[in-house]
Design a protein around this motif. Structure first.
Motif, short mmCIF file in Angstrom:
data_model
loop_
_atom_site.label_atom_id
_atom_site.label_comp_id
_atom_site.label_asym_id
_atom_site.label_seq_id
_atom_site.Cartn_x
_atom_site.Cartn_y
_atom_site.Cartn_z
N TYR A 23 0.84 -1.20 0.00
CA TYR A 23 0.00 0.00 0.00
C TYR A 23 0.87 1.25 0.00
O TYR A 23 1.84 1.37 0.77
CB TYR A 23 -0.91 0.00 1.22
CG TYR A 23 -1.83 1.20 1.33
CD1 TYR A 23 -2.89 1.36 0.45
CD2 TYR A 23 -1.62 2.17 2.31
CE1 TYR A 23 -3.74 2.45 0.55
CE2 TYR A 23 -2.47 3.26 2.42
CZ TYR A 23 -3.52 3.40 1.53
OH TYR A 23 -4.35 4.48 1.63
N ASP A 24 0.53 2.19 -0.86
CA ASP A 24 1.26 3.45 -0.94
C ASP A 24 0.58 4.47 -0.02
O ASP A 24 -0.45 5.04 -0.37
CB ASP A 24 1.26 3.96 -2.39
CG ASP A 24 2.10 5.21 -2.56
OD1 ASP A 24 2.91 5.51 -1.66
OD2 ASP A 24 1.95 5.90 -3.59
N LYS A 69 9.73 0.32 5.96
CA LYS A 69 8.97 1.10 4.97
C LYS A 69 8.57 2.44 5.56
O LYS A 69 8.71 3.49 4.91
CB LYS A 69 7.73 0.29 4.57
CG LYS A 69 6.73 1.00 3.65
CD LYS A 69 5.50 0.12 3.47
CE LYS A 69 4.39 0.83 2.70
NZ LYS A 69 4.36 0.52 1.28
N GLN A 72 9.66 6.91 5.24
CA GLN A 72 8.66 7.97 5.03
C GLN A 72 8.32 8.69 6.34
O GLN A 72 7.26 9.31 6.46
CB GLN A 72 7.36 7.35 4.48
CG GLN A 72 7.54 6.45 3.29
CD GLN A 72 6.31 5.57 3.02
OE1 GLN A 72 5.47 5.37 3.89
NE2 GLN A 72 6.23 5.04 1.81
#
Length: 286
Positions: A117-118, A143, A147
């Protein structure tokens, strides 16, 4: 919705919900369910207190792998601006749809794999909460570390052994790549440990809830990518001196000197800040 807490209080117990949906934990999905609402409420309450927040009413909260919805209910009680749950188990999605039907459009349900999933960058404060599936906990954390500036906090449950690695200081057997990456990007607070008997089915190990808050100065995508590669080279041969594991690096001696370390050091003797300095020095030399 001002009466959201009252609506949640009217729901059947988590155990009743699990039985109604024939929801047995799937080992292939790394599932261990928390069915004690007192504990799930404590997770959210402890996280909010450490962040000096009263609730999530101005925030978009993402929950990964909500399962039967214990944490989901605890989050909803804080009246989030929006709650997005990401789940790939159809049985659990059915439970989420029931919750959404009674709590209004505050909930969004994503049927999919959180690893793929972005996560979109939000305009409002964004938090991630999860009783992480054990089999993908570290890849998901990495991940999010890439971010990290997109989030105000991550409230995550890990196997205690993994949490100990994340928190580990230098010169410690548990210290490794995930320690370096996590500690460079975040201030990490241990909230509490959980006995295996808190879960259904009971795992063989204890669990730990950690709160991650981004540091004032975080690393760019490029910087953390370089550190991840460097720590892979060194910790994959953790008993070797770095003069051996990094022997193909040009001007290693001068880079080590610039970083304030010795080429005879093993990776567990190098602090996160020193790894960052070494990465920058090697980048200039190679």
């Amino acid at each position: 919705m001002s009466d959201l807490k009252e609506i949640i209080a009217s729901f059947p117990s988590l155990r009743t919900t699990v039985e109604a949906h024939n929801l047995f934990a799937n080992k292939n999905l790394g599932q261990n369910f928390l069915l004690d609402q007192n504990i799930t409420d404590k997770i959210i309450r402890s996280s909010l207190i450490k962040q000096n927040l009263e609730n999530f009413n101005k925030s978009h909260v993402f929950e990964i792998g909500p399962g039967p919805g214990g944490l989901t209910r605890a989050i909803l009680k804080t009246n989030p601006k929006k709650l997005t749950v990401i789940e790939m188990d159809k049985r659990c999605i059915s439970i989420m749809e029931e919750l959404r039907s009674k709590t209004g459009n505050v909930m969004e349900i994503i049927d999919g794999d959180a690893l793929k999933y972005d996560f979109p960058k939000q305009t409002e404060p964004t938090h991630i909460v999860s009783n992480l599936p054990y089999n993908i906990s570290v890849p998901l954390l990495i991940k999010w570390l890439y971010q990290i500036n997109n989030y105000q906090s991550l409230t995550l449950m890990f196997q205690k052994e993994v949490a100990d690695r994340i928190l580990a200081p230098t010169s410690c057997k548990s210290y490794g790549r995930i320690s370096v990456l996590s500690q460079l990007q975040c201030k990490i607070t241990k909230l509490f440990d959980l006995n295996p008997e808190c879960f259904v089915p009971a795992p063989k190990i204890w669990s730990t809830v950690l709160l991650f808050q981004p540091r004032e100065k975080t690393l760019s995508f490029e910087e953390i990518n370089k550190i991840e590669k460097l720590t892979a080279l060194t910790f994959n041969s953790r008993r070797k001196m770095i003069r051996q594991s990094l022997k193909n690096m040009l001007n290693l001696d001068s880079a080590c000197k610039a970083a304030g370390i010795e080429c005879s050091h093993r990776p567990e003797e190098i602090s996160p800040v020193q790894f960052l300095a070494l990465t920058k020095a090697l980048d200039q030399k190679n």
